[in-house]
Scaffold this motif. Sequence first.
Motif, PDB file in Angstrom:
ATOM      1  N   ALA A  54       5.670   2.833  -2.402  1.00 22.14           N
ATOM      2  CA  ALA A  54       6.693   1.752  -1.877  1.00 22.14           C
ATOM      3  C   ALA A  54       6.774   0.695  -3.158  1.00 22.14           C
ATOM      4  CB  ALA A  54       6.027   1.300  -0.608  1.00 22.14           C
ATOM      5  N   VAL A  55       7.714   0.095  -3.012  1.00 22.27           N
ATOM      6  CA  VAL A  55       8.038  -0.961  -4.122  1.00 22.27           C
ATOM      7  C   VAL A  55       8.474  -2.055  -3.192  1.00 22.27           C
ATOM      8  CG1 VAL A  55       9.347  -2.003  -6.078  1.00 22.27           C
ATOM      9  CG2 VAL A  55       8.483   0.616  -6.013  1.00 22.27           C
ATOM     10  N   VAL A  56       7.703  -3.286  -3.226  1.00 24.53           N
ATOM     11  CA  VAL A  56       8.425  -4.638  -2.757  1.00 24.53           C
ATOM     12  C   VAL A  56       8.863  -5.534  -3.965  1.00 24.53           C
ATOM     13  CG1 VAL A  56       7.714  -6.745  -1.415  1.00 24.53           C
ATOM     14  CG2 VAL A  56       6.615  -4.454  -0.986  1.00 24.53           C
ATOM     15  N   GLY A  57      10.242  -5.571  -3.843  1.00 21.02           N
ATOM     16  CA  GLY A  57      10.609  -6.444  -4.982  1.00 21.02           C
ATOM     17  C   GLY A  57      10.853  -8.114  -4.344  1.00 21.02           C
ATOM     18  N   MET A  58      10.509  -8.852  -5.070  1.00 17.89           N
ATOM     19  CA  MET A  58      10.350 -10.370  -4.756  1.00 17.89           C
ATOM     20  C   MET A  58      10.830 -11.169  -5.738  1.00 17.89           C
ATOM     21  SD  MET A  58       6.171 -10.534  -3.494  1.00 17.89           S
ATOM     22  CE  MET A  58       5.581  -9.603  -4.785  1.00 17.89           C
ATOM     23  N   ARG A  59      11.957 -12.150  -5.172  1.00 23.70           N
ATOM     24  CA  ARG A  59      12.494 -13.149  -5.931  1.00 23.70           C
ATOM     25  C   ARG A  59      11.909 -14.500  -5.699  1.00 23.70           C
ATOM     26  NH1 ARG A  59      16.901 -16.700  -6.368  1.00 23.70           N
ATOM     27  NH2 ARG A  59      17.423 -16.142  -4.111  1.00 23.70           N
ATOM     28  N   PHE A  60      11.513 -15.114  -6.841  1.00 27.61           N
ATOM     29  CA  PHE A  60      10.954 -16.491  -6.479  1.00 27.61           C
ATOM     30  C   PHE A  60      11.813 -17.612  -7.158  1.00 27.61           C
ATOM     31  CE2 PHE A  60       7.565 -13.652  -6.522  1.00 27.61           C
ATOM     32  CZ  PHE A  60       6.589 -13.978  -5.546  1.00 27.61           C
ATOM     33  N   LYS A  76      -1.129  -1.634  -6.104  1.00 30.62           N
ATOM     34  CA  LYS A  76      -1.750  -0.799  -7.106  1.00 30.62           C
ATOM     35  C   LYS A  76      -1.518  -1.250  -8.515  1.00 30.62           C
ATOM     36  CE  LYS A  76       1.669   2.843  -7.574  1.00 30.62           C
ATOM     37  NZ  LYS A  76       2.144   3.996  -7.434  1.00 30.62           N
ATOM     38  N   ALA A  77      -0.097  -2.026  -8.561  1.00 35.33           N
ATOM     39  CA  ALA A  77       0.394  -2.470  -9.917  1.00 35.33           C
ATOM     40  C   ALA A  77       1.348  -3.692  -9.585  1.00 35.33           C
ATOM     41  CB  ALA A  77       0.841  -1.382 -10.520  1.00 35.33           C
ATOM     42  N   PHE A  78       1.548  -4.749 -10.314  1.00 31.28           N
ATOM     43  CA  PHE A  78       2.527  -5.450 -10.334  1.00 31.28           C
ATOM     44  C   PHE A  78       3.266  -5.491 -11.544  1.00 31.28           C
ATOM     45  CE2 PHE A  78      -0.350  -7.646  -7.438  1.00 31.28           C
ATOM     46  CZ  PHE A  78       0.549  -7.792  -6.413  1.00 31.28           C
ATOM     47  N   THR A  79       4.708  -5.425 -11.419  1.00 30.77           N
ATOM     48  CA  THR A  79       5.478  -5.601 -12.678  1.00 30.77           C
ATOM     49  C   THR A  79       6.233  -7.029 -12.523  1.00 30.77           C
ATOM     50  OG1 THR A  79       6.106  -3.360 -12.640  1.00 30.77           O
ATOM     51  CG2 THR A  79       7.423  -4.767 -13.884  1.00 30.77           C
ATOM     52  N   PHE A  80       5.921  -7.993 -13.639  1.00 27.20           N
ATOM     53  CA  PHE A  80       6.687  -9.200 -13.515  1.00 27.20           C
ATOM     54  C   PHE A  80       7.980  -8.989 -14.242  1.00 27.20           C
ATOM     55  CE2 PHE A  80       2.124 -11.342 -13.989  1.00 27.20           C
ATOM     56  CZ  PHE A  80       1.961 -10.704 -12.718  1.00 27.20           C
ATOM     57  N   ALA A 114      11.815 -16.238 -10.790  1.00 30.71           N
ATOM     58  CA  ALA A 114      10.956 -15.030 -11.127  1.00 30.71           C
ATOM     59  C   ALA A 114      11.207 -14.000 -10.336  1.00 30.71           C
ATOM     60  CB  ALA A 114       9.491 -15.491 -11.385  1.00 30.71           C
ATOM     61  N   PHE A 115      10.931 -12.646 -10.950  1.00 33.06           N
ATOM     62  CA  PHE A 115      11.145 -11.613 -10.292  1.00 33.06           C
ATOM     63  C   PHE A 115       9.848 -10.695 -10.578  1.00 33.06           C
ATOM     64  CE2 PHE A 115      12.503  -7.632  -8.347  1.00 33.06           C
ATOM     65  CZ  PHE A 115      13.137  -7.849  -7.391  1.00 33.06           C
ATOM     66  N   VAL A 116       9.371 -10.113  -9.212  1.00 35.19           N
ATOM     67  CA  VAL A 116       8.123  -9.409  -9.198  1.00 35.19           C
ATOM     68  C   VAL A 116       8.288  -8.349  -8.524  1.00 35.19           C
ATOM     69  CG1 VAL A 116       5.682  -9.463  -8.787  1.00 35.19           C
ATOM     70  CG2 VAL A 116       6.497 -11.355  -9.680  1.00 35.19           C
ATOM     71  N   ARG A 117       7.811  -7.074  -8.836  1.00 40.12           N
ATOM     72  CA  ARG A 117       7.796  -5.867  -8.371  1.00 40.12           C
ATOM     73  C   ARG A 117       6.284  -5.373  -7.888  1.00 40.12           C
ATOM     74  NH1 ARG A 117      11.621  -1.108  -9.891  1.00 40.12           N
ATOM     75  NH2 ARG A 117       9.818   0.065 -10.107  1.00 40.12           N
ATOM     76  N   ALA A 118       5.872  -5.146  -6.697  1.00 33.92           N
ATOM     77  CA  ALA A 118       4.599  -4.836  -6.283  1.00 33.92           C
ATOM     78  C   ALA A 118       4.675  -3.512  -6.035  1.00 33.92           C
ATOM     79  CB  ALA A 118       4.152  -5.514  -5.170  1.00 33.92           C
ATOM     80  N   SER A 119       3.765  -2.753  -6.281  1.00 26.14           N
ATOM     81  CA  SER A 119       3.932  -1.162  -6.068  1.00 26.14           C
ATOM     82  C   SER A 119       2.666  -0.815  -5.257  1.00 26.14           C
ATOM     83  CB  SER A 119       3.594  -0.337  -7.260  1.00 26.14           C
ATOM     84  OG  SER A 119       4.813  -0.655  -8.117  1.00 26.14           O
ATOM     85  N   PHE A 120       2.903   0.224  -4.166  1.00 27.41           N
ATOM     86  CA  PHE A 120       1.954   0.667  -3.358  1.00 27.41           C
ATOM     87  C   PHE A 120       1.950   2.080  -3.340  1.00 27.41           C
ATOM     88  CE2 PHE A 120       3.227  -3.602  -2.042  1.00 27.41           C
ATOM     89  CZ  PHE A 120       2.104  -4.159  -1.483  1.00 27.41           C
ATOM     90  N   TYR A 125       0.880  -8.048   2.012  1.00 32.87           N
ATOM     91  CA  TYR A 125       0.222  -7.559   1.015  1.00 32.87           C
ATOM     92  C   TYR A 125       0.560  -8.032  -0.405  1.00 32.87           C
ATOM     93  CZ  TYR A 125      -2.123  -4.699   4.497  1.00 32.87           C
ATOM     94  OH  TYR A 125      -3.096  -4.392   5.502  1.00 32.87           O
ATOM     95  N   ALA A 126       1.870  -8.004  -0.817  1.00 29.21           N
ATOM     96  CA  ALA A 126       2.336  -8.184  -1.958  1.00 29.21           C
ATOM     97  C   ALA A 126       2.082  -9.741  -2.335  1.00 29.21           C
ATOM     98  CB  ALA A 126       3.821  -7.790  -2.217  1.00 29.21           C
ATOM     99  N   VAL A 127       2.390 -10.549  -1.449  1.00 35.33           N
ATOM    100  CA  VAL A 127       2.236 -11.903  -1.890  1.00 35.33           C
ATOM    101  C   VAL A 127       0.886 -12.415  -1.956  1.00 35.33           C
ATOM    102  CG1 VAL A 127       2.727 -14.169  -0.875  1.00 35.33           C
ATOM    103  CG2 VAL A 127       4.363 -12.528  -0.507  1.00 35.33           C
ATOM    104  N   GLU A 128       0.059 -11.820  -1.052  1.00 35.81           N
ATOM    105  CA  GLU A 128      -1.480 -12.071  -0.971  1.00 35.81           C
ATOM    106  C   GLU A 128      -2.168 -11.629  -2.300  1.00 35.81           C
ATOM    107  OE1 GLU A 128      -4.709 -10.257   1.839  1.00 35.81           O
ATOM    108  OE2 GLU A 128      -3.012 -11.014   2.972  1.00 35.81           O
ATOM    109  N   ASP A 129      -1.958 -10.266  -2.623  1.00 35.32           N
ATOM    110  CA  ASP A 129      -2.543  -9.749  -3.848  1.00 35.32           C
ATOM    111  C   ASP A 129      -2.157 -10.404  -4.917  1.00 35.32           C
ATOM    112  OD1 ASP A 129      -3.950  -8.015  -2.370  1.00 35.32           O
ATOM    113  OD2 ASP A 129      -2.438  -6.309  -2.716  1.00 35.32           O
ATOM    114  N   LEU A 130      -0.903 -10.699  -4.919  1.00 34.22           N
ATOM    115  CA  LEU A 130      -0.155 -11.605  -6.309  1.00 34.22           C
ATOM    116  C   LEU A 130      -1.009 -12.865  -6.496  1.00 34.22           C
ATOM    117  CD1 LEU A 130       1.873 -11.599  -8.592  1.00 34.22           C
ATOM    118  CD2 LEU A 130       3.408 -12.649  -7.031  1.00 34.22           C
TER     119      LEU A 130
END
Length: 462
Positions: A308-314, A337-341, A355-361, A380-385
């Motif tokens: 799963a990919v969570v895309g987050m715009r800040f 398992k990974a973040f792409t900034f 900023a744009f961040v992708r969190a992968s699970f 989880y994405a926000v907390e782990d980041l």
Amino acid sequence: MIGGGISGLAAALELRRSLGADADILVLEAYDRLGGKLKTVDFADGPVDMGAEAFLTRRTGLADLVDELGLADELRVPSGLRSCFYVDGHLVSAPGRTIMGIPARGVDVADVVSPETAARIDAEATTTPLDWAVGDDINVGTLVRSRYGEDAVARLVSPMLGGVYSCSADALGLRATVPALAAVFDDLASTGAPVHLSTAVASLLAEREDAARVLAERGEEPAPLFNSFAHGYRRLVRALADAADADVRLNTQVESVGRWNGRLWLEPVGEVDAVVVATPAPTAAVLLADVAPRAAGLLEAVELASSAVVGMRFDTDAGLPETTGVLLGTDARTHAKAFTFSSRKWPHLAERGGAFVRASFGTLADASLVDADDRTLIGYAVEDLRTVTGFQARPVETFVQRWWGGLPSYPEGHLARMSAVQADLATIPRIALAGAVLQGVGVPACADSGRDAARKIIAELG
Ligand SMILES: Cc1cc2nc3c(=O)[nH]c(=O)nc-3n(C[C@H](O)[C@H](O)[C@H](O)COP(=O)(O)OP(=O)(O)OC[C@H]3O[C@@H](n4cnc5c(N)ncnc54)[C@H](O)[C@@H]3O)c2cc1C
């Protein structure tokens, strides 16, 4: 064409070019859109890819295709920043002197592994050589663990390979995923020289460094390893579909491929002259079961990794580390398992501001999080980041994309099994296979597989 992802679309274009304007080319796609794992989503400040986001430039077929489709101006290059590992609560720059995370010397990875592991890496060349015969294959996890220890697998190699395959090193074969290393082992074994992991890696690193030195002496910059599209993969998908000028039928799930009296029949579409199956492996196995049972049997055994990919715009990037992303070791206590900034990795995304961040699970071994609801995954994405980087901002926009069965795994012996699949299909006229299971999971490899499948059909149609 069964399947409207990059493999099916590349096959459709190749058929159009060879067969001309009068050929009836069908693209049958189960979903309501083309692209498969290529999916671009519109955020408030512009489009972002939620599946594949880049492609390796080493294989030139896709770059040539992009050129021919008139999209070369849309290609963008990465920023040149490095990625990081998250080690014992700290961010550490990803070691540069490794081959897919496998080092030749302890000093090159001393920030990531324990001193004991670093010493073991240095001593490896003095231990009993690997038992290797030309053409052998081995599980990458087993190889690295047996030579360097668990630390090197969990903290270096699994995160690195996992970023590409959604699998740990224990689910991946050397010949398919680190082919250059398998080739050095073969070379050493063929001359009767002892085969050691550290010396083989060292020779590959020396080759890489020599090539970089030659370029530097000529005053040339190395070509970027990756490209992406300014407006996302959507542009490539559209351009391919337009150029192939096929009869695209969305929401059309093909249920079977049959042959009666030499004629091919697709359920529910009807009779066709030839077929390219360009679906993920388990579906290809079902579709080929009657017409190519041996190939189908081998494809049926292929496992798929879900993610799963969570895309987050800040709306701010203040405090987001200056790195392209973070790889999390299998021993990290995070859900992601990974973040792409993305906005650090791609200057064209940074220009949008914020900023744009992708969190992968999710991995092959544990896909349980892929079933979690959106709220949980975003949490989880926000907390782990925050845990990993200290970045405190809250996303102003999010998108959750699940990829059930997103990537085929490439375990030990996979390439040999896929050769057997292709050998079987070579004896079966007017049926061809394309897709991520054959030559590699990357978009360029898929496009190549589509073109190869089309060429088989073209040759057989005469
Ligand atoms: C999260 C993620 C990130 C990735 N990142 C990258 C990256 O950055 N760079 C890179 O190079 N690669 C990346 N990849 C890999 C790459 O995107 C894929 O391997 C590739 O796009 C697969 O293309 P394909 O056409 O073979 O298969 P797919 O894209 O899966 O297309 C197959 C199509 O067949 C359709 N289909 C299935 N069954 C049927 C049926 N019975 N009838 C009709 N249609 C059917 C499906 O709906 C689908 O549209 C990534 C993959 C994932 C999951």
